[in-house]
Design an enzyme around this catalytic site. Sequence first.
Site, mmCIF file in Angstrom:
data_model
loop_
_atom_site.group_PDB
_atom_site.id
_atom_site.type_symbol
_atom_site.label_atom_id
_atom_site.label_comp_id
_atom_site.label_asym_id
_atom_site.label_seq_id
_atom_site.Cartn_x
_atom_site.Cartn_y
_atom_site.Cartn_z
ATOM 1 N N THR A 75 0.827 -1.074 -0.020
ATOM 2 C CA THR A 75 0.146 0.514 -0.198
ATOM 3 C C THR A 75 1.217 0.788 0.170
ATOM 4 O O THR A 75 1.808 1.168 -0.293
ATOM 5 C CB THR A 75 -1.171 0.007 1.300
ATOM 6 O OG1 THR A 75 -1.760 0.811 1.214
ATOM 7 C CG2 THR A 75 -0.644 -0.146 2.637
ATOM 8 N N LYS A 79 3.804 1.306 -3.780
ATOM 9 C CA LYS A 79 3.062 0.748 -5.268
ATOM 10 C C LYS A 79 3.259 0.529 -6.903
ATOM 11 O O LYS A 79 3.685 -0.274 -7.318
ATOM 12 C CB LYS A 79 1.642 1.232 -4.833
ATOM 13 C CG LYS A 79 0.411 0.170 -4.317
ATOM 14 C CD LYS A 79 -1.330 0.925 -4.560
ATOM 15 C CE LYS A 79 -1.979 0.505 -3.572
ATOM 16 N NZ LYS A 79 -3.126 1.016 -3.481
ATOM 17 N N ASN A 100 -0.669 -3.436 -5.920
ATOM 18 C CA ASN A 100 -1.058 -4.349 -4.730
ATOM 19 C C ASN A 100 -0.398 -5.349 -3.722
ATOM 20 O O ASN A 100 -1.249 -5.712 -2.784
ATOM 21 C CB ASN A 100 -2.092 -3.812 -4.108
ATOM 22 C CG ASN A 100 -3.626 -4.471 -4.912
ATOM 23 O OD1 ASN A 100 -2.913 -5.203 -6.060
ATOM 24 N ND2 ASN A 100 -4.518 -4.664 -4.583
ATOM 25 N N GLY A 140 -7.544 12.656 -10.146
ATOM 26 C CA GLY A 140 -6.907 11.663 -9.365
ATOM 27 C C GLY A 140 -5.692 10.897 -11.095
ATOM 28 O O GLY A 140 -6.372 10.520 -11.367
ATOM 29 N N GLY A 142 -2.256 9.326 -9.907
ATOM 30 C CA GLY A 142 -2.006 8.338 -8.568
ATOM 31 C C GLY A 142 -2.170 6.788 -9.370
ATOM 32 O O GLY A 142 -2.109 6.444 -10.015
ATOM 33 N N ALA A 144 -3.978 3.930 -7.371
ATOM 34 C CA ALA A 144 -4.315 4.211 -7.759
ATOM 35 C C ALA A 144 -5.151 4.435 -8.654
ATOM 36 O O ALA A 144 -6.452 3.348 -9.680
ATOM 37 C CB ALA A 144 -5.352 4.258 -6.242
ATOM 38 N N MET A 235 -13.020 6.816 -3.674
ATOM 39 C CA MET A 235 -11.993 5.424 -3.284
ATOM 40 C C MET A 235 -11.085 5.885 -1.702
ATOM 41 O O MET A 235 -11.378 4.627 -1.206
ATOM 42 C CB MET A 235 -10.511 5.369 -3.924
ATOM 43 C CG MET A 235 -11.061 4.843 -5.475
ATOM 44 S SD MET A 235 -9.018 4.598 -5.921
ATOM 45 C CE MET A 235 -9.426 3.793 -7.364
ATOM 46 N N TYR A 237 -12.147 5.672 1.974
ATOM 47 C CA TYR A 237 -12.797 4.766 2.843
ATOM 48 C C TYR A 237 -12.871 5.078 4.618
ATOM 49 O O TYR A 237 -13.250 4.172 5.306
ATOM 50 C CB TYR A 237 -12.812 3.396 2.539
ATOM 51 C CG TYR A 237 -11.411 2.676 2.934
ATOM 52 C CD1 TYR A 237 -10.779 2.477 3.898
ATOM 53 C CD2 TYR A 237 -11.187 2.806 1.684
ATOM 54 C CE1 TYR A 237 -9.837 2.008 4.047
ATOM 55 C CE2 TYR A 237 -9.770 1.939 1.776
ATOM 56 C CZ TYR A 237 -8.883 1.752 3.636
ATOM 57 O OH TYR A 237 -7.749 1.196 3.134
ATOM 58 N N GLY A 258 -15.321 4.525 -0.429
ATOM 59 C CA GLY A 258 -14.182 2.978 -1.436
ATOM 60 C C GLY A 258 -14.501 1.485 -0.640
ATOM 61 O O GLY A 258 -13.967 0.628 -0.895
HETATM 62 P P1 NAP Z 1 -0.552 8.438 -4.538
HETATM 63 O O1 NAP Z 1 0.067 7.255 -5.209
HETATM 64 O O2 NAP Z 1 -0.727 9.318 -3.108
HETATM 65 O O3 NAP Z 1 -1.829 9.522 -5.311
HETATM 66 C C1 NAP Z 1 -2.521 10.355 -4.582
HETATM 67 C C2 NAP Z 1 -3.087 10.898 -5.493
HETATM 68 O O4 NAP Z 1 -3.528 12.456 -4.591
HETATM 69 C C3 NAP Z 1 -2.705 12.308 -6.685
HETATM 70 O O5 NAP Z 1 -2.918 12.085 -7.568
HETATM 71 C C4 NAP Z 1 -2.182 13.171 -5.902
HETATM 72 O O6 NAP Z 1 -2.200 14.525 -6.732
HETATM 73 C C5 NAP Z 1 -3.410 13.780 -5.210
HETATM 74 N N1 NAP Z 1 -3.539 14.355 -4.164
HETATM 75 C C6 NAP Z 1 -3.014 14.695 -2.585
HETATM 76 N N2 NAP Z 1 -2.822 15.257 -2.574
HETATM 77 C C7 NAP Z 1 -3.668 16.420 -3.171
HETATM 78 C C8 NAP Z 1 -3.938 17.676 -2.909
HETATM 79 N N3 NAP Z 1 -3.818 18.639 -1.705
HETATM 80 N N4 NAP Z 1 -4.373 18.580 -3.733
HETATM 81 C C9 NAP Z 1 -4.671 17.724 -4.920
HETATM 82 N N5 NAP Z 1 -4.424 16.392 -5.018
HETATM 83 C C10 NAP Z 1 -4.100 15.686 -4.692
HETATM 84 O O7 NAP Z 1 -1.653 7.629 -3.836
HETATM 85 P P2 NAP Z 1 -2.471 6.282 -4.118
HETATM 86 O O8 NAP Z 1 -2.255 4.837 -3.853
HETATM 87 O O9 NAP Z 1 -3.074 6.578 -5.767
HETATM 88 O O10 NAP Z 1 -3.603 6.718 -3.069
HETATM 89 C C11 NAP Z 1 -4.926 7.642 -3.311
HETATM 90 C C12 NAP Z 1 -6.715 7.383 -2.756
HETATM 91 O O11 NAP Z 1 -6.718 6.487 -2.456
HETATM 92 C C13 NAP Z 1 -6.034 7.542 -1.314
HETATM 93 O O12 NAP Z 1 -7.330 8.173 -0.613
HETATM 94 C C14 NAP Z 1 -5.955 5.434 -1.100
HETATM 95 O O13 NAP Z 1 -6.590 5.577 0.475
HETATM 96 C C15 NAP Z 1 -7.225 5.236 -1.810
HETATM 97 N N6 NAP Z 1 -7.353 4.258 -2.142
HETATM 98 C C16 NAP Z 1 -8.517 3.362 -2.109
HETATM 99 C C17 NAP Z 1 -8.468 1.629 -2.457
HETATM 100 C C18 NAP Z 1 -9.451 1.322 -1.927
HETATM 101 O O14 NAP Z 1 -9.487 0.140 -1.780
HETATM 102 N N7 NAP Z 1 -10.819 1.660 -1.609
HETATM 103 C C19 NAP Z 1 -8.132 1.253 -2.994
HETATM 104 C C20 NAP Z 1 -6.308 2.385 -2.808
HETATM 105 C C21 NAP Z 1 -5.987 3.178 -3.147
HETATM 106 P P3 NAP Z 1 -0.915 15.348 -7.736
HETATM 107 O O15 NAP Z 1 -0.629 14.054 -8.785
HETATM 108 O O16 NAP Z 1 -1.049 16.125 -7.939
HETATM 109 O O17 NAP Z 1 0.255 14.962 -6.125
#
Ligand code: NAP
Length: 290
Positions: A75, A79, A100, A140, A142, A144, A235, A237, A258
């Site tokens: 996580t 990832k 993941n 977003g 990232g 996910a 997403m 939760y 999520g």
């Molecule tokens: P990540 O790779 O760190 O990506 C984070 C994303 O959030 C990027 O697009 C980032 O934009 C954006 N972001 C962060 N802070 C921001 C802000 N202040 N203003 C605007 N955009 C912002 O993280 P990830 O692994 O993709 O996970 C993202 C979310 O998905 C988390 O909350 C995670 O818990 C959730 N998730 C849930 C599940 C589920 O099973 N429900 C599974 C996976 C992930 P930049 O590119 O501009 O930095």
Amino acid sequence: MLWGDDYMPCVQGKTNVVCIIGDPIRHSLSPIIQNAAFTADHLDYIYVPFAVTPENLAQAVSGLKALGVCGFNVTIPHKTTIIPFLDRLDESAEYAGAVNTVKLCGNLLIGYNTDGDGLVDSLQTDLNFSPGTEPVLVVGAGGAARGAIAALCRAGATNIHISNRTIEKANAIKQDMNIRYPGTHIDATTLNQVNKELLSTISLLLNTTSLGMHGERIDYINLAHMPEHAKVYDMVYSCAATPLVKESSAVGLQSVNGLGMLVAQGERAFEIWTGQKPSEGVMRRALNHL
Ligand code: NAP
């Protein structure tokens, strides 16, 4: 993990170990859902959390291989950075560019991405939404988002718009997906370019950012501009009614957090490690008891 007569967990010499690595890890619900499913299905497995910082990732992965764990989840923030330390990628991870779930097969670490397909499962179960010609706005870009967009493309989405604070990341996903999934039209913009005209065409808004985990709202997205039939998937939760879910309800849009995706990705990971599906509903019920 077997359970003794006095209902205490009974870890034996032959118990299969599965774990999750991330930083932070204390908030993770994966140990709860996976251990509930191992117990319900009488499988001799145990799932444990490990906090692993980015600087320790390489050592942690080679340590898990040396210890002969059955597999592990990955996580935030590992990832994508874990990929160079794995021996092989399944198509789901290769196309998403993010991992993941890892399974140790003999001496090989194989990376999978169950997030994306888990999201598609949850869209169907929780929002009755099947990817197709209806336009999807992914907020977003990232790890996910990558998994989600690859799975949406595979599931038949033909029209995806990605909006991210950092445009370079949105453009990179657009380019990668255009090569892999030429049947899907993908646009990319910055978050502050999401306007009324775009929102009025969207059937599904998918939040893949971490915004909302600590109560933050997403700037520039005015849900009132979306059509009445549009649905919203968050997403995040960390709570039942995330800020996005609350805003959706306020303007009459159907929305979910999520948790369904967490369960669905977990069910797929369980099957990768054990070779069998978990009993239906066990993981979701484990979360209901929290
Ligand atoms: P990540 O790779 O760190 O990506 C984070 C994303 O959030 C990027 O697009 C980032 O934009 C954006 N972001 C962060 N802070 C921001 C802000 N202040 N203003 C605007 N955009 C912002 O993280 P990830 O692994 O993709 O996970 C993202 C979310 O998905 C988390 O909350 C995670 O818990 C959730 N998730 C849930 C599940 C589920 O099973 N429900 C599974 C996976 C992930 P930049 O590119 O501009 O930095």
